[in-house]
Design a protein around this motif. Structure first.
Motif, mmCIF file in Angstrom:
data_model
loop_
_atom_site.group_PDB
_atom_site.id
_atom_site.type_symbol
_atom_site.label_atom_id
_atom_site.label_comp_id
_atom_site.label_asym_id
_atom_site.label_seq_id
_atom_site.Cartn_x
_atom_site.Cartn_y
_atom_site.Cartn_z
ATOM 1 N N ASP A 103 1.041 -1.303 0.297
ATOM 2 C CA ASP A 103 -0.010 -0.171 -0.243
ATOM 3 C C ASP A 103 0.700 1.159 -0.297
ATOM 4 N N GLY A 104 1.791 1.720 0.729
ATOM 5 C CA GLY A 104 2.554 1.952 0.624
ATOM 6 C C GLY A 104 3.625 2.360 -0.261
ATOM 7 N N ILE A 105 3.347 1.428 -1.220
ATOM 8 C CA ILE A 105 4.376 1.762 -2.826
ATOM 9 C C ILE A 105 2.512 2.249 -3.509
ATOM 10 N N LYS A 106 1.610 2.104 -3.569
ATOM 11 C CA LYS A 106 0.747 2.451 -4.146
ATOM 12 C C LYS A 106 0.290 4.215 -4.415
ATOM 13 N N ALA A 107 0.798 4.609 -2.596
ATOM 14 C CA ALA A 107 0.117 5.751 -2.400
ATOM 15 C C ALA A 107 1.284 6.632 -2.593
ATOM 16 N N ARG A 108 2.927 5.839 -3.110
ATOM 17 C CA ARG A 108 3.681 6.795 -3.347
ATOM 18 C C ARG A 108 3.400 7.457 -5.218
ATOM 19 N N ILE A 109 2.680 6.468 -5.946
ATOM 20 C CA ILE A 109 3.022 6.400 -6.990
ATOM 21 C C ILE A 109 1.434 6.659 -8.110
ATOM 22 N N ASP A 110 0.256 6.249 -6.996
ATOM 23 C CA ASP A 110 -1.001 6.740 -7.646
ATOM 24 C C ASP A 110 -0.435 8.372 -8.033
ATOM 25 N N GLY A 111 -0.777 8.353 -9.238
ATOM 26 C CA GLY A 111 -0.685 9.823 -10.096
ATOM 27 C C GLY A 111 0.349 10.808 -10.328
ATOM 28 N N ALA A 112 1.267 9.719 -10.005
ATOM 29 C CA ALA A 112 3.040 9.983 -10.403
ATOM 30 C C ALA A 112 2.605 9.884 -11.905
ATOM 31 N N ARG A 113 3.605 10.589 -12.528
ATOM 32 C CA ARG A 113 3.992 10.884 -13.943
ATOM 33 C C ARG A 113 5.387 10.273 -14.640
ATOM 34 N N ALA A 114 5.546 10.003 -14.876
ATOM 35 C CA ALA A 114 7.088 9.757 -15.677
ATOM 36 C C ALA A 114 7.746 8.921 -17.479
ATOM 37 N N VAL A 115 8.874 9.822 -17.218
ATOM 38 C CA VAL A 115 8.831 10.228 -18.477
ATOM 39 C C VAL A 115 9.569 8.885 -19.553
ATOM 40 N N HIS A 116 9.457 8.452 -20.694
ATOM 41 C CA HIS A 116 9.713 8.140 -21.622
ATOM 42 C C HIS A 116 10.555 8.049 -23.228
ATOM 43 N N ASP A 117 10.828 6.945 -23.309
ATOM 44 C CA ASP A 117 12.165 7.997 -24.083
ATOM 45 C C ASP A 117 12.506 6.758 -25.117
ATOM 46 N N PHE A 118 12.393 7.220 -26.290
ATOM 47 C CA PHE A 118 13.345 5.765 -27.424
ATOM 48 C C PHE A 118 14.325 5.528 -26.911
ATOM 49 N N ILE A 119 14.914 6.584 -27.102
ATOM 50 C CA ILE A 119 16.171 6.252 -27.146
ATOM 51 C C ILE A 119 17.737 5.741 -26.235
ATOM 52 N N PRO A 120 16.841 5.417 -24.534
ATOM 53 C CA PRO A 120 17.390 4.094 -23.714
ATOM 54 C C PRO A 120 17.579 3.039 -24.743
#
Length: 321
Positions: free
Chosen positions: A188-205
């Protein structure tokens, strides 16, 4: 008969309670033993029989083989509807020995939407067919990593239809992981940290491991970095799914690099849990059709020096939310 004497001895003393257990430190953000929640269907869905197909489970929460569907012919609407329900319920569907031509493969995929092109990958018989030719003298590329396809696009693929044209004598399997099950089992603690969070995606890596700058620079403007939710809501089932992957997710917005790397490492490792997976051993002409919104996959690179030739058609998707 002589009566037995009555004992007057005091009962044995109870054993001394154990001393304190020594401290045993375990690494943070690990994945440990214990029963996992394995929920295949979305909330509110009822298990219903299939009337036009045989659906043979190949995994506990993900993966089913479909029998009784002729993919070489246009799909009857009732068959298409059941295939779509099976895709949502099982996330990846397998068809043994379909042996489709490229045109037939494209026609089948087009039943689910517009086809996607990918200029970064080798082309097959048409612009929207990608060809993976591995082994022998071919360079090893785009294998042995868990990922979802083209999450570096603003609208990543809805799904993909992959056919094996040539199969090595041993090895070359593909694995899929259910990322809704992966989300369900987060603390539950991890869910609370990531719900609503956004991440960057890039083709280069994902591509810089195999391509040089001269091959990648021309596509930087076409594929700029994009942000997606760390936890995606499936647009048809409503399930919450983890939507970060090793190939293309670079960092979580608003976190410093060390914190982001540690959290992303924990989240991407969830695909490694066997209870969330299905593994398919290919035969020539087999088809796999998967929901890219709900899964990640891993092509097992264990067949060198033998050849493995596959062709993939991807279906354009929508913007994750």
């Amino acid at each position: 008969m002589t009566a037995l004497p009555t004992s007057t001895a005091a009962p044995h003393d109870a054993p001394n309670p154990p001393g304190p257990l020594r401290e045993a430190r375990v690494p943070a953000d690990g994945m440990y033993e214990g029963r996992r929640t394995l929920r295949r269907l979305p909330d509110g869905w009822t298990e219903r029989p299939y009337e036009h197909l045989d659906v043979v489970p190949r995994g506990r929460v993900i993966g089913a083989e479909i029998r009784g569907a002729d993919l070489t012919r246009p799909l009857d609407p009732a068959v298409r509807a059941e295939l779509h329900r099976a895709l949502l319920e099982w996330k990846v569907l397998f068809f043994r020995g379909a042996h489709l031509t490229s045109d037939q493969q494209r026609a089948f995929a087009r039943c689910w939407g517009e086809l996607e092109t990918n200029p970064l990958l080798a082309r097959g018989a048409a612009e929207d067919v990608v060809r993976f030719e591995k082994g022998g003298t071919a360079a090893p590329t785009f294998e042995n990593v868990w990922h979802a396809d083209v999450t570096f696009r603003e609208r990543p693929a809805l799904g993909a239809v992959l056919q094996l044209r040539e199969v090595p004598p041993v090895g070359g399997d593909t694995m899929w992981a259910d990322m809704a099950a992966a989300y369900d089992n987060l603390p539950d603690g991890i869910k609370a940290r990531i719900d609503g969070a956004r991440a960057v995606h890039d083709f280069i890596p994902g591509f810089a491991r195999f391509y040089g700058p001269e091959q990648l620079v021309p596509y930087q403007d076409e594929f700029p970095p994009v942000t997606h939710p760390v936890v995606r809501t499936h647009p048809e089932t409503g399930r919450r799914t983890l939507f970060v992957n090793t190939s293309f997710t670079t960092h979580i917005v608003g976190m410093d690099r060390a914190e982001s790397d540690r959290l992303l490492g924990h989240l991407t490792r969830q695909a490694h849990v066997p209870e969330y997976q299905v593994r398919w051993q290919w035969q020539p002409g087999d088809i796999a059709f998967w929901d890219n919104r709900a899964t990640q996959h891993y092509a097992v690179d264990d067949y060198a020096p033998h050849r493995r030739v596959a062709e993939r058609v991807a279906i354009a998707g929508d913007r994750p939310y």
